[in-house]
Scaffold this motif. Structure first.
Motif, mmCIF file in Angstrom:
data_model
loop_
_atom_site.group_PDB
_atom_site.id
_atom_site.type_symbol
_atom_site.label_atom_id
_atom_site.label_comp_id
_atom_site.label_asym_id
_atom_site.label_seq_id
_atom_site.Cartn_x
_atom_site.Cartn_y
_atom_site.Cartn_z
ATOM 1 N N ILE A 69 0.858 -1.193 0.000
ATOM 2 C CA ILE A 69 0.000 0.000 0.000
ATOM 3 C C ILE A 69 0.892 1.241 0.000
ATOM 4 C CG2 ILE A 69 -1.885 1.241 1.134
ATOM 5 C CD1 ILE A 69 -2.380 -1.270 2.870
ATOM 6 N N HIS A 70 0.695 2.084 -0.986
ATOM 7 C CA HIS A 70 1.394 3.378 -1.004
ATOM 8 C C HIS A 70 0.354 4.493 -0.990
ATOM 9 C CE1 HIS A 70 5.465 1.950 -2.874
ATOM 10 N NE2 HIS A 70 5.104 1.249 -1.831
ATOM 11 N N HIS A 71 0.586 5.504 -0.157
ATOM 12 C CA HIS A 71 -0.320 6.650 -0.101
ATOM 13 C C HIS A 71 0.464 7.924 -0.364
ATOM 14 C CE1 HIS A 71 -3.682 9.161 0.854
ATOM 15 N NE2 HIS A 71 -4.420 8.146 1.248
ATOM 16 N N ARG A 72 -0.144 8.797 -1.127
ATOM 17 C CA ARG A 72 0.518 10.039 -1.487
ATOM 18 C C ARG A 72 0.184 11.143 -0.493
ATOM 19 N NH1 ARG A 72 0.567 12.497 -7.379
ATOM 20 N NH2 ARG A 72 1.965 14.252 -6.969
ATOM 21 N N THR A 73 1.083 12.110 -0.362
ATOM 22 C CA THR A 73 0.830 13.321 0.427
ATOM 23 C C THR A 73 1.088 14.545 -0.446
ATOM 24 O OG1 THR A 73 3.096 13.310 1.238
ATOM 25 C CG2 THR A 73 1.440 12.296 2.650
ATOM 26 N N GLY A 74 0.689 15.702 0.066
ATOM 27 C CA GLY A 74 0.888 16.953 -0.662
ATOM 28 C C GLY A 74 -0.193 17.147 -1.717
ATOM 29 N N ARG A 75 0.081 18.081 -2.633
ATOM 30 C CA ARG A 75 -0.925 18.388 -3.650
ATOM 31 C C ARG A 75 -1.037 17.249 -4.657
ATOM 32 N NH1 ARG A 75 -2.170 23.773 -7.201
ATOM 33 N NH2 ARG A 75 -3.109 22.705 -8.956
ATOM 34 N N VAL A 76 -2.263 16.798 -4.881
ATOM 35 C CA VAL A 76 -2.522 15.766 -5.890
ATOM 36 C C VAL A 76 -3.609 16.315 -6.811
ATOM 37 C CG1 VAL A 76 -3.059 13.345 -6.312
ATOM 38 C CG2 VAL A 76 -1.986 14.000 -4.151
ATOM 39 N N ASP A 77 -3.296 16.396 -8.078
ATOM 40 C CA ASP A 77 -4.205 17.015 -9.045
ATOM 41 C C ASP A 77 -5.265 16.026 -9.527
ATOM 42 O OD1 ASP A 77 -3.283 19.731 -9.207
ATOM 43 O OD2 ASP A 77 -1.456 18.959 -10.135
ATOM 44 N N ILE A 78 -6.319 16.565 -10.135
ATOM 45 C CA ILE A 78 -7.417 15.750 -10.668
ATOM 46 C C ILE A 78 -6.845 14.662 -11.592
ATOM 47 C CG2 ILE A 78 -9.556 15.809 -12.038
ATOM 48 C CD1 ILE A 78 -9.656 17.463 -9.429
#
Lengths: 81, 169
Positions: free
Chosen positions: B91-100
């Motif tokens: 499982i990987h989860h992103r942080t910070g700004r994530v665009d459409i």
């Protein structure tokens, strides 16, 4: 005893800080740390019933007793995914 | 992330449970979990959507408690391993700004057979939503708002059971 409080997301914004130091009586619980925080930041009070808590980056109960130097984090309801 | 050199191949190894501000690489997750005994890999990729609750979403800013988030993703992996011992999960989860249209979360579950892979993958995303210490700050046309879902409690057996039932439905 001196502890570090970490706040995230809206709690961080309401308190205006991501990290705070609090002086608490020896053996105070995480709940006592929260109550002391709410005394200075009344706008946090609405979160009292819905927060989660972590001590030294492990989920913990609000009744968990703290030790000097502990890091206690208060988490608003999560919304990952 | 690192490189392991052997006589015959260079194998890229990645962390199974990871929080990152960089774009997610689902292919790398698949490679991380698939082994020779696996006949199936199920993946789930969560994307940032352009609308939510009647608002036109412009982007999401994800905040995490990184130290606890990594441990929580690993805990979800351990829970899945108890339920489906043959499944390998990442499982990987992103942080910070994530665009459409970009991926905010990626999950890969590998197993000898597809049923367990699908179930473990579904279980993992349900548990991420219940207990991962991650928050969406939604930037929409006209303002911004923190999204708040579940009060995270990893010991809540009813929540865990609900995730399991969804996984097996």
């Amino acid at each position: 005893m001196l502890i570090t409080v970490r706040l995230f997301a809206r709690l961080r914004e309401l308190a205006g800080a991501s990290e705070l130091r609090r002086e608490l009586p020896e053996g105070s619980s995480a709940q006592a740390a929260w109550d002391s925080l709410v005394r200075d930041h009344a706008e946090l009070a609405e979160y009292g019933k819905v927060i989660s808590c972590a001590v030294n980056a492990e989920y913990a109960r609000l009744t968990a007793p703290l030790k000097s130097g502990d890091e206690v984090a208060f988490l608003p309801p999560v919304s990952g995914g | 992330m690192g490189l392991l050199h052997s006589n015959h191949a260079i194998v890229r190894t990645i962390e199974r449970f990871f929080i990152t501000a960089a774009p997610l690489d689902t292919g790398a997750l698949v490679s991380a979990v698939a082994t020779e005994r696996c006949g199936a890999v199920a993946t789930f990729v969560g994307l940032v959507r352009d609308h939510n609750a009647g608002r036109r979403v412009e982007w999401l800013d994800y905040e995490a408690y990184p130290e606890l988030a990594v441990k929580t993703l690993a805990r979800i992996g351990a829970e899945a391993a108890l339920q489906w011992p043959e499944v390998e999960l990442a499982i990987h989860h992103r942080t910070g700004r994530v665009d459409i249209g970009e991926a905010s979360v990626a999950i890969a579950a590998a197993s000898p057979h597809r049923a367990e892979a699908f179930a473990a993958c579904r279980y993992a995303i349900e548990r991420v939503k219940q207990i991962a210490p991650v928050w969406k700050h939604e930037h929409f046309d006209g303002g911004e708002v923190w999204i708040e879902g579940a009060t995270a409690d990893p010991e809540d057996d009813a929540a865990r059971q609900a995730a399991y039932e969804r996984a097996c439905s």
